[in-house]
Design a protein around this motif. Structure first.
Motif, PDB file in Angstrom:
ATOM      1  N   GLU A   1      12.880   3.710   3.065  1.00 12.98           N
ATOM      2  CA  GLU A   1      12.562   2.333   2.716  1.00 12.98           C
ATOM      3  C   GLU A   1      11.503   2.291   1.616  1.00 12.98           C
ATOM      4  OE1 GLU A   1      12.829  -0.251   6.471  1.00 12.98           O
ATOM      5  OE2 GLU A   1      10.822  -0.580   5.678  1.00 12.98           O
ATOM      6  N   VAL A   2      10.474   3.144   1.748  1.00 14.83           N
ATOM      7  CA  VAL A   2       9.401   3.162   0.750  1.00 14.83           C
ATOM      8  C   VAL A   2       9.939   3.664  -0.589  1.00 14.83           C
ATOM      9  CG1 VAL A   2       7.076   3.941   0.220  1.00 14.83           C
ATOM     10  CG2 VAL A   2       7.724   3.580   2.579  1.00 14.83           C
ATOM     11  N   VAL A   3      10.796   4.685  -0.536  1.00 16.83           N
ATOM     12  CA  VAL A   3      11.388   5.180  -1.783  1.00 16.83           C
ATOM     13  C   VAL A   3      12.183   4.064  -2.457  1.00 16.83           C
ATOM     14  CG1 VAL A   3      13.052   6.804  -2.757  1.00 16.83           C
ATOM     15  CG2 VAL A   3      11.433   7.578  -1.044  1.00 16.83           C
ATOM     16  N   ILE A   4      12.911   3.280  -1.651  1.00 17.05           N
ATOM     17  CA  ILE A   4      13.687   2.168  -2.213  1.00 17.05           C
ATOM     18  C   ILE A   4      12.760   1.194  -2.946  1.00 17.05           C
ATOM     19  CG2 ILE A   4      15.062   0.133  -1.635  1.00 17.05           C
ATOM     20  CD1 ILE A   4      16.271   1.751   0.656  1.00 17.05           C
ATOM     21  N   MET A   5      11.625   0.885  -2.303  1.00 12.56           N
ATOM     22  CA  MET A   5      10.681  -0.053  -2.932  1.00 12.56           C
ATOM     23  C   MET A   5      10.249   0.478  -4.301  1.00 12.56           C
ATOM     24  SD  MET A   5       8.166  -0.777   0.260  1.00 12.56           S
ATOM     25  CE  MET A   5       8.807  -1.178   1.869  1.00 12.56           C
ATOM     26  N   VAL A   6       9.915   1.772  -4.342  1.00  9.57           N
ATOM     27  CA  VAL A   6       9.415   2.367  -5.581  1.00  9.57           C
ATOM     28  C   VAL A   6      10.504   2.367  -6.649  1.00  9.57           C
ATOM     29  CG1 VAL A   6       8.585   4.496  -6.634  1.00  9.57           C
ATOM     30  CG2 VAL A   6       7.693   3.773  -4.435  1.00  9.57           C
ATOM     31  N   VAL A   7      11.687   2.816  -6.276  1.00  6.74           N
ATOM     32  CA  VAL A   7      12.766   2.924  -7.259  1.00  6.74           C
ATOM     33  C   VAL A   7      13.174   1.543  -7.747  1.00  6.74           C
ATOM     34  CG1 VAL A   7      15.139   3.671  -7.613  1.00  6.74           C
ATOM     35  CG2 VAL A   7      13.584   5.078  -6.286  1.00  6.74           C
ATOM     36  N   MET A   8      13.189   0.582  -6.820  1.00  2.00           N
ATOM     37  CA  MET A   8      13.594  -0.757  -7.208  1.00  2.00           C
ATOM     38  C   MET A   8      12.579  -1.391  -8.139  1.00  2.00           C
ATOM     39  SD  MET A   8      15.127  -3.481  -4.751  1.00  2.00           S
ATOM     40  CE  MET A   8      13.906  -4.599  -4.351  1.00  2.00           C
ATOM     41  N   GLY A   9      11.307  -1.201  -7.845  1.00  2.00           N
ATOM     42  CA  GLY A   9      10.281  -1.822  -8.680  1.00  2.00           C
ATOM     43  C   GLY A   9      10.190  -1.177 -10.046  1.00  2.00           C
ATOM     44  N   GLY A  10      10.499   0.095 -10.108  1.00  2.00           N
ATOM     45  CA  GLY A  10      10.370   0.820 -11.368  1.00  2.00           C
ATOM     46  C   GLY A  10       9.448   2.005 -11.166  1.00  2.00           C
ATOM     47  N   MET A  11       9.960   3.192 -11.495  1.00  3.14           N
ATOM     48  CA  MET A  11       9.178   4.410 -11.308  1.00  3.14           C
ATOM     49  C   MET A  11       7.969   4.389 -12.227  1.00  3.14           C
ATOM     50  SD  MET A  11      10.864   6.416  -9.192  1.00  3.14           S
ATOM     51  CE  MET A  11      11.770   7.941  -9.258  1.00  3.14           C
ATOM     52  N   GLY A  12       6.794   4.522 -11.662  1.00  6.09           N
ATOM     53  CA  GLY A  12       5.598   4.608 -12.488  1.00  6.09           C
ATOM     54  C   GLY A  12       4.957   3.270 -12.766  1.00  6.09           C
ATOM     55  N   SER A  13       5.561   2.199 -12.288  1.00  5.81           N
ATOM     56  CA  SER A  13       4.975   0.884 -12.509  1.00  5.81           C
ATOM     57  C   SER A  13       4.344   0.393 -11.209  1.00  5.81           C
ATOM     58  CB  SER A  13       6.057  -0.094 -12.967  1.00  5.81           C
ATOM     59  OG  SER A  13       5.589  -1.400 -12.847  1.00  5.81           O
ATOM     60  N   ILE A  14       3.000   0.286 -11.204  1.00  2.11           N
ATOM     61  CA  ILE A  14       2.309  -0.123  -9.982  1.00  2.11           C
ATOM     62  C   ILE A  14       2.686  -1.551  -9.602  1.00  2.11           C
ATOM     63  CG2 ILE A  14       0.047  -0.545  -8.954  1.00  2.11           C
ATOM     64  CD1 ILE A  14       0.517   2.343  -9.302  1.00  2.11           C
ATOM     65  N   SER A  15       2.682  -2.443 -10.577  1.00  2.00           N
ATOM     66  CA  SER A  15       3.053  -3.824 -10.253  1.00  2.00           C
ATOM     67  C   SER A  15       4.512  -3.891  -9.835  1.00  2.00           C
ATOM     68  CB  SER A  15       2.771  -4.748 -11.427  1.00  2.00           C
ATOM     69  OG  SER A  15       3.239  -4.173 -12.618  1.00  2.00           O
ATOM     70  N   GLY A  16       5.325  -2.989 -10.416  1.00  2.00           N
ATOM     71  CA  GLY A  16       6.730  -2.924 -10.001  1.00  2.00           C
ATOM     72  C   GLY A  16       6.848  -2.558  -8.533  1.00  2.00           C
TER      73      GLY A  16
ATOM     74  N   ILE B   1       0.854  -1.199   0.000  1.00  2.00           N
ATOM     75  CA  ILE B   1       0.000   0.000   0.000  1.00  2.00           C
ATOM     76  C   ILE B   1       0.890   1.249   0.000  1.00  2.00           C
ATOM     77  CG2 ILE B   1      -1.793   1.272   1.227  1.00  2.00           C
ATOM     78  CD1 ILE B   1      -2.726  -1.341   2.436  1.00  2.00           C
ATOM     79  N   LEU B   2       1.920   1.228   0.851  1.00  3.92           N
ATOM     80  CA  LEU B   2       2.812   2.382   0.945  1.00  3.92           C
ATOM     81  C   LEU B   2       3.522   2.646  -0.373  1.00  3.92           C
ATOM     82  CD1 LEU B   2       4.449   1.830   4.437  1.00  3.92           C
ATOM     83  CD2 LEU B   2       3.029   3.749   3.768  1.00  3.92           C
ATOM     84  N   SER B   3       4.087   1.589  -0.960  1.00  2.24           N
ATOM     85  CA  SER B   3       4.901   1.811  -2.149  1.00  2.24           C
ATOM     86  C   SER B   3       4.026   2.182  -3.346  1.00  2.24           C
ATOM     87  CB  SER B   3       5.750   0.579  -2.451  1.00  2.24           C
ATOM     88  OG  SER B   3       4.929  -0.499  -2.773  1.00  2.24           O
ATOM     89  N   MET B   4       2.857   1.534  -3.484  1.00  2.00           N
ATOM     90  CA  MET B   4       1.987   1.888  -4.607  1.00  2.00           C
ATOM     91  C   MET B   4       1.567   3.340  -4.515  1.00  2.00           C
ATOM     92  SD  MET B   4      -0.510  -1.321  -5.434  1.00  2.00           S
ATOM     93  CE  MET B   4      -1.055  -1.751  -3.812  1.00  2.00           C
ATOM     94  N   SER B   5       1.205   3.782  -3.268  1.00  2.00           N
ATOM     95  CA  SER B   5       0.728   5.156  -3.142  1.00  2.00           C
ATOM     96  C   SER B   5       1.862   6.150  -3.376  1.00  2.00           C
ATOM     97  CB  SER B   5       0.073   5.373  -1.783  1.00  2.00           C
ATOM     98  OG  SER B   5       0.973   5.073  -0.754  1.00  2.00           O
ATOM     99  N   LEU B   6       3.050   5.820  -2.909  1.00  2.00           N
ATOM    100  CA  LEU B   6       4.161   6.746  -3.140  1.00  2.00           C
ATOM    101  C   LEU B   6       4.508   6.799  -4.627  1.00  2.00           C
ATOM    102  CD1 LEU B   6       6.162   8.621  -1.674  1.00  2.00           C
ATOM    103  CD2 LEU B   6       7.821   6.800  -1.828  1.00  2.00           C
ATOM    104  N   ASN B   7       4.288   5.693  -5.303  1.00  2.00           N
ATOM    105  CA  ASN B   7       4.616   5.630  -6.720  1.00  2.00           C
ATOM    106  C   ASN B   7       3.833   6.662  -7.519  1.00  2.00           C
ATOM    107  OD1 ASN B   7       5.667   4.812  -9.113  1.00  2.00           O
ATOM    108  ND2 ASN B   7       5.207   2.656  -8.828  1.00  2.00           N
ATOM    109  N   LEU B   8       2.622   6.971  -7.082  1.00  2.00           N
ATOM    110  CA  LEU B   8       1.810   7.956  -7.798  1.00  2.00           C
ATOM    111  C   LEU B   8       2.537   9.300  -7.834  1.00  2.00           C
ATOM    112  CD1 LEU B   8      -0.980   8.292  -9.136  1.00  2.00           C
ATOM    113  CD2 LEU B   8      -1.770   9.253  -6.988  1.00  2.00           C
ATOM    114  N   VAL B   9       3.161   9.667  -6.698  1.00  2.00           N
ATOM    115  CA  VAL B   9       3.854  10.953  -6.638  1.00  2.00           C
ATOM    116  C   VAL B   9       5.266  10.836  -7.218  1.00  2.00           C
ATOM    117  CG1 VAL B   9       4.768  12.698  -5.076  1.00  2.00           C
ATOM    118  CG2 VAL B   9       2.521  11.731  -4.665  1.00  2.00           C
ATOM    119  N   ASN B  10       6.020   9.857  -6.718  1.00  2.00           N
ATOM    120  CA  ASN B  10       7.422   9.760  -7.126  1.00  2.00           C
ATOM    121  C   ASN B  10       7.589   9.189  -8.529  1.00  2.00           C
ATOM    122  OD1 ASN B  10       7.849  10.569  -4.520  1.00  2.00           O
ATOM    123  ND2 ASN B  10       9.619   9.231  -4.245  1.00  2.00           N
TER     124      ASN B  10
END
Lengths: 389, 319
Positions: B242-257, B43-52
């Motif tokens: 930690e949340v930023v790491i999740m987003v960057v690692m999965g791929g910026m802009g990719s929800i499944s990432g 939930i945290l990483s998906m929501s941050l992904n919208l902004v970052n």
């Protein structure tokens, strides 16, 4: 449409099955398994890394030493003790995860930890839920053992130090009048101040002034002027070292001649750095001193030094005590079930630990002596005496 | 809310409910805990992904919004419970929702002035906000201050966490596929060009920020009610990172990432536990290697099924 949907599903299901076969639940309350094991498992969680890593590492060394000594003399009921320890990085959520792992996966019989009260409170709830006894070596917040009947500690709770210093002021220093300067923002300080006031009065002394400040204040001249006017022989300041240092300095500037007293909130190398020579001559209570002449302490210090090459600090001593209380309870318990261990820990009476003779009371707190230290110079503390409860 | 939505939603909810039962009955609690941790991290990483990721802004204050949600929800159920009914599943659900709304409001207040800033400046403002929240909580005696707030009813189950994770995923997908999502993408690619095309950049940024902080608040509320205890140190700067790491690692802009990133960042340290003290050395090392090999993140801008579909069409082309 279906093939698109099901192909990843099949893959997922397969990987899930593979993953989950390793973690099928065994009944958590199954004590026969624990009793039939060839070794006795203790779990330990602590901050081995992170900003408070020194706390966790010191405690860990104490525990390891206690267990090794017990194993070299044959262990408990013919079983060797093994400690499984995990790092919680100083985070309460990690503490909860590690304790869950210790209980449900490693299936330990008993848990030792933590130093910080916040992590003991968070993880203690899990230990209580699964009814696995937990002994905190050095969490002093009263709330920790209030969690339930499986949570114990081998240190005294905060307010006890107030009683200790009252007794010390009356009986050792022979003073009759005292003033209190308390930090109203900290539970710790308020608890100590209340206990000091009631004990000091009960023993026949008079508290001539009871004033307060807030954590973060820098000017205490108003309070000190009022206190000086009442001429108390001792001034009890149960605060933390930063404010205590400043208060001592300003008291000296105002030429106040009384003796300063405090609790373990003084215990920091910053105390003399801030207070300078104004704080020298003050007394404070603490859990343990390596200078204590008691042969039990000296023997412990020597053994610890030869093993780790350093002088054991208070946390190491309390980690050691937590472990030996647990080992002693395991020896006395009827069986090694968690219920048996719990009852045995609860029945700990007059047990000789490094930090004093420990008795566990009905609230599962330790009744034990405190040491009084004198500030002797720059970051120099002298052991003065041991005060029994 | 068309027929297709219910056709998918009902089996998903039923499956989650069944899985909840299955996990509680047959699976080791520690494993269940890690799975639940994953849900909250998702939930945290998906929501941050919208902004970052999608909007291309750099926010470092996600832990702050999470803290707002956690403390508001926990206060409602623990400090001022409106009767014992508030300790039920429904009550906790309401409390968590209030936590999310409070976090969304906080997001609005922070976003309005600060989203006029770009890049590094925004990062500093949000970082500052996160710290302010933490320090404010540290000084509120009613919620325990530095000692934390114990005794929160432990009612967020696997079911609730994953229902919320599913809602988060669904909402974010719909946003990204909508005109708002395209506006955000244009912002990420070139803010000046987007503005000159008539896109109200400030409005869209604030919108994205509020939605993102709302879900962070929800994650916070869920976290509080499954942990049973919150204290300010759980919402430090480290968690934002930690949340930023999740987003960057999965791929910026990719929800499944983000989901994959969240799972890796949560599960990997658990697998590395046998390394003891060296765990936190090896884990970052793995992250570094991963980022060197795939600097765009595991999935880049793509979603996971886009990768699969691409391979399939490739196969067809080869055949």
């Amino acid at each position: 449409m279906f093939s698109i949907f099901f192909r990843p599903c099949g893959f997922l299901a397969l990987s899930l099955t593979v993953l989950l076969t390793g973690c099928i639940k065994k009944n958590a309350g199954d004590q026969t398994e624990a009793a039939n094991r060839t070794e006795l498992l203790f779990g330990e969680y602590g901050s081995m890394t992170g900003p408070e890593s020194t706390f966790g590492i010191s405690t860990h060394k104490g525990i390891i030493m206690a267990v090794e000594e017990a194993n070299s003399t044959g262990g408990v009921k013919g079983k060797k003790i093994r400690v499984i320890s995990y790092d919680d990085q100083g985070r309460p959520d990690e503490a909860v995860t590690t304790v869950t792992k210790l209980i449900t996966q490693d299936r330990v019989s008993l848990i030792l930890g933590e130093v910080a009260s916040s992590r003991s409170i968070a993880a203690g709830a899990i230990a209580q839920q699964y009814k696995i006894p937990m002994i905190s070596p050095s969490s002093t917040n009263p709330k920790v053992t209030e969690i339930g009947e499986y949570i114990f500690r081998v240190c005294f709770i905060d307010p006890f130090q107030g009683s200790v210093m009252a007794k010390f002021a009356m009986e050792s220093l022979k003073y009759k009048t005292a003033a209190i300067l308390r930090d109203v923002k900290a539970d710790y300080s308020v608890g100590l101040a209340n206990f000091f006031a009631s004990d000091f009065t009960k023993r026949g002394g008079t508290v001539v002034a009871d004033l307060s400040y807030s954590n973060g204040d820098v000017d205490f001249k108003a309070q000190l002027t009022a206190i000086k006017g009442k001429k108390p022989e001792v001034l009890f300041i149960p605060g933390y070292y930063t404010e205590v240092g400043l208060i001592a300095k300003q008291a000296k500037e105002m030429n106040y001649k009384g003796v300063l007293l405090g609790g373990d909130g003084w215990d920091s190398e910053k105390l003399t750095e801030i207070g300078g020579d104004a704080i020298v001559g003050g007394y404070f209570s603490n859990h343990y001193s390596h200078e204590d002449k008691n042969p039990v302490v000296q023997n412990f210090v020597t053994r610890y030094k030869s093993k780790f090459g350093e002088v054991p600090n208070g946390l190491a001593a309390m980690g050691y005590d937590a472990a030996i209380v647990a080992i002693d309870a395991a020896k006395r318990s009827a069986d090694l079930s968690s219920k048996g261990l719990r009852d045995a820990i609860a029945n700990t009476k007059n047990f000789q630990g490094v930090t004093g003779i420990i008795t566990i009371n009905d609230e599962r707190n330790a009744i034990k002596p405190a040491v009084v230290l004198k500030v002797a110079g720059n970051n120099l503390y002298q052991y003065v005496t041991t005060i029994n409860p | 809310m068309n027929k297709r939505f219910f056709l998918i939603a009902i089996p998903v909810v039923a499956a989650l409910y069944g899985l909840d039962y299955f996990l509680n009955e047959y699976i080791n609690e520690y494993v269940v805990r890690v799975i639940m941790n994953c849900g909250i991290a998702c939930i945290l990483s998906m929501s941050l992904n919208l902004v970052n990721g999608c909007a291309g802004q750099f926010s470092l204050g996600h832990a702050g919004f999470m803290a707002v949600g956690a403390y508001v929800a926990a206060t409602l159920t623990t400090v001022f419970p409106a009767g014992p009914s508030f300790q039920s599943h429904l009550g906790v659900g309401m409390a968590i929702l209030s936590g999310g709304i409070a976090a969304g409001l906080a997001g609005y207040l922070v976003g309005l002035p600060s989203l006029r800033l770009r890049g590094d400046y925004l990062a500093i403002v949000t970082l500052g906000f996160g710290e302010i929240i933490r320090i404010v909580i540290l000084n509120i005696e009613a919620v325990g201050g530095p000692r934390g707030l114990p005794g929160i009813p432990r009612l967020s189950s696997f079911f609730w966490i994953y229902v919320w994770a599913a809602i988060t995923g669904l909402v974010l997908f719909r946003i990204i596929r909508s005109s708002v999502g395209r506006a955000l993408l244009s912002l990420r690619e070139d803010e000046i060009a987007a503005e000159s095309m008539g896109i109200n950049t400030a409005k869209y940024k604030v919108q994205a920020f509020v939605i993102s902080s709302f879900f962070a608040g929800i994650a916070g509320g869920l976290f509080a009610h499954y942990q049973g205890f919150v204290d300010p140190s759980s919402f430090s700067f480290n968690r934002s990172v930690e949340v930023v790491i999740m987003v960057v690692m999965g791929g910026m802009g990719s929800i499944s990432g983000s989901v994959i990133g969240a799972i890796i960042v949560t599960v990997l340290p658990e697998f590395l536990r046998f390394l003891d003290k060296f765990r936190m050395v090896v884990f970052p090392l793995i992250l570094i290697i991963l980022m060197l090999l795939r600097p765009m993140g595991l999935l880049g801008h793509k979603e996971i099924w886009q990768l699969f579909r691409f391979k399939r069409s490739l196969k067809k082309a080869v055949a």
